[in-house]
Structure formats: C-alpha cells, structure tokens
Scaffold this active site. Sequence first.
Site, PDB file in Angstrom:
ATOM      1  N   HIS A   1       1.133  -1.345   0.023  1.00 27.70           N
ATOM      2  CA  HIS A   1      -0.090  -0.179   0.021  1.00 27.70           C
ATOM      3  C   HIS A   1       0.995   1.565   0.091  1.00 27.70           C
ATOM      4  CE1 HIS A   1       0.430   0.044   4.325  1.00 27.70           C
ATOM      5  NE2 HIS A   1       0.684   1.036   4.408  1.00 27.70           N
TER       6      HIS A   1
ATOM      7  N   SER B   1       5.393   2.249   8.088  1.00 28.89           N
ATOM      8  CA  SER B   1       4.397   1.569   7.113  1.00 28.89           C
ATOM      9  C   SER B   1       5.584   1.104   6.164  1.00 28.89           C
ATOM     10  CB  SER B   1       3.356   1.792   6.152  1.00 28.89           C
ATOM     11  OG  SER B   1       2.255   2.216   7.006  1.00 28.89           O
TER      12      SER B   1
ATOM     13  N   ASP C   1      -0.086  -8.047   1.458  1.00 29.10           N
ATOM     14  CA  ASP C   1       0.464  -6.638   0.955  1.00 29.10           C
ATOM     15  C   ASP C   1       1.955  -5.606   1.203  1.00 29.10           C
ATOM     16  OD1 ASP C   1       0.321  -3.694   1.700  1.00 29.10           O
ATOM     17  OD2 ASP C   1       0.135  -3.470   4.058  1.00 29.10           O
TER      18      ASP C   1
END
Length: 457
Positions: free
Chosen positions: A187, A293, A217
């Site tokens: 993402h 992230s 992911d």
Amino acid sequence: MDYGKDFEDKIEKNDPENVVPPEENEKEELYQTEELNSEILKAEEQKQEELETTAPIPKVEFRNNKKSLGKMVKRFRRKMVASFIAVALVAALIGGGVTGAVMKYYGTQNDASAQVVTRYLPLDATSSDESGILNLIPNIYKIVSPAVVEIDTNVAYTNGYRTEYVPKGSGSGFIISSDGYIVTNNHVIDGASKITVKLLDGRSADAKLVGKDDRTDLAVLKINLPNLPVVKLGDSSKLQPGELAIAIGNPLGDSFAGTVTAGIISGLNRNLQSDYGPVKLIQTDAAINPGNSGGPLVNSKAEVIGITSVKLTSIGPSIQDPFGMFQSQGTPVEGMGFAIPINEAKPIIDQIIKHGYVERPMMGIGAQTITQQDAARYNLPVGVYVVQVQPNSGAEKAGIQPGDVIIKADGKNITSFEDLQSIINNHKVGDVINVTVWRNGKTFTVPVKLQSSANFQ
C-alpha cells in the site's frame, strides 16, 4: 621467651600495692622464715605418718593470714590478665593470617570471578560499557537505521504536452541485500508512477518495482547504489509477549526521517480483517504512525522480526459509553500497532525476487460468504456464493458458473470464503480437488484443477 612471666614481672614491679615499707618487709621475711620452719616440721611428721599407713589421706591446711591470702589472689589475677592478653595477641595474629589468606585467595581469581561478583551491581548512568542496557536501544538504532529508507511516491500527471509528477505519499522500507533489494508494504507504492528512495546517509535513487503481492500487502523494490547497508532478518516464530520491540521509520515523511520508537511485543497471531483479507499479525505498543508503514520492527538482537503495517486508532461503537451519548463515535485506542511477521514475509519476498510475483494455487473465482442470515433471507444454503468466474480457469473448465453456491471442498463443509481459501492453500499448483456445488436446489460434485495465480496477474 616467656611473655607471660615477663609481663607478670613488670606488673609486680610497677604495682603500687606491691611496694611495702622496710619495716613491713622485715616482719614479712621473719614471718616467712618461721613459716618455712613450721612447714619443714610438718613435712617430716607427714612422712612419718605415710610410713605408718598404706593409704594416707592428704591433709590440706589454709593459712589464716589475710596478707598472704591477699597477695596470692593478686598474683593469680595478674597471671590471668597476662594470659588473657597473650591469648588475645595470638588470636589477633591468627585472625590477621586468615584475613590475609582470604584476601590473597580472592586476589588470585581470574577475571570471570570478578564479573560474577559485580554483575548484580546497578549500571552507572555514565558507564562507557557499550553493551550496557542504557545503550541497548541506541546501539540497535546505529546498527539498523542506516539500512532503513524513506520511500516517496509520485503520480504522473499529463498537462497537454508534458508530463509532471505529483507527490502521492511516503512510507518506509529496509534494504535486505547489498545489491539493492528493498522490502516495503504494497500500500506504500500501490498506484505510484515514480518511486524515489532516500537513505539516512543522504543518498537517493529512483527505485524499480520488482513485484508486489496484494494479499500479504508486501512489495519489493530495487535500487542501484554502491556500498549499501543491510539489515539482518530474525525469526518471528521465537517471539514472546513482553519482549523488546523497536520500530524505525519515517512517520509523517521527510521531516521526521529516521524516527525510532520502542515498546514491547504485546501479542502474537492477531487476526485482523484488512483490505487484503484476513491476516495474522504481531501486535506491539511501539508507536507507529503514517509513514512508518513498510519499516522494520526490530528485536533486542537488532534483527528484523516484522514489517510495520497497521495501526488501530478506533474500533466499533463506543463500549465505554453506557448512556449512549457518543454512540456514533468509535472507541479510541492507543498503542495498538501491528506488523507482518518476518517468517510469513520471507517466502513471499523470495518469490517476488525470483519471479516478480507470488505463485499460489487458485480456482479462478470471485466469491463471497453466505451467512446463516443471508441463507434464511435469500433461501440459499450456507456456503460461498460464486460472483464471477475467470476465463480459462480451472473453475470455468469444471463447469462452475456465477450464481452457484460451493458447499463442500475436499469432502469438508464450507461455511465461509476463508474455509475454501484455507483448503486451496493446503494444495499446490496442478492439484485437483473435488468441489460440491448447489445450483437451483440441486447439488453436484465436480473436479477442479488448481492453476497458478501468475496466470491471472
């Protein structure tokens, strides 16, 4: 040398009570002479008595003389004092010898025994010991942070005759090999037209997308720069709640690049429903914010044991509001960050580097779960409703159609899409599984050959 007698003589000489006038001396000498003569006569009489009897009984006589008795007591006391002091001196010498022996014994021990003695002492805040607990996190940061990168993404925008790049977002990643492979979240780079990587040492480079995997992911990038630092990957299967957890990344972008936060492993195998399906994650209370992230979650050995991905900020309606005043708001939560276990990520990363994609067995359908409520409402069986079938897939070749309901696979009842996916994941590409289908009130079983997900990228 007789220390006791010498000491007694000194006392006899210096004792004021032992000094008497001359007259007293003369009288004392005369008395002692008479006493001696008397004792000689008594001794002769005693000998005579011993000859007359075979079992003589010794006769003890106490002289009724206060001065003689007083002097005898004083001498006895002086002898006792002299003996006591001599014993005390000997004891002191012995004690000193024992102490010296003990000190010598410990003094000859090796360095290991010295460490045993001092290891329980508290560390000094100014200690220069680089392995001390006070320097643990700084040392981990020094080891890992050079290999943690900032990832900036841009989207291409065409304005008539030229193309411009508009900033899309930023995240984090980490270098896993000296030839430039970088791991991050899907993402972070999803939808990007241009990806730029910045290192902590100030260098930057455009990155190539090697491959990505929506389901986990994960994504892998590659840059071409010399002398790249790398991280060491750990073993997430050995983690225990309560262990140290350190997150390094770039929350909120370039302004806070190289941020380190510390906490603990709060939980393991947390089941979360993400945009990519159900996943099992590591829970930590180390602060994780937008921009973290894709960064590493590190253990006390400076090994990467997770990839930071998700943070919960609120969940569901408020459960701390008994009066329903804030029912429309979610329950705020703090310190609930999550990371992909590195052991789950390793095979995905390896496949992406090797193939550019992840090969998984698949039937070739799009489907959703039919719950008990759905079944009662729409007059359908509980199972998996087929929404679409991909062309040339194993499902299409087996005759499965949109509108069918899969109720069994491999002889096991199917009550959710996760049940079906779990069965498929236990097989490999090319395997054939038997699938029981409900269609318009009738059921039938068909063999479905599983194909590679790479055929449908």
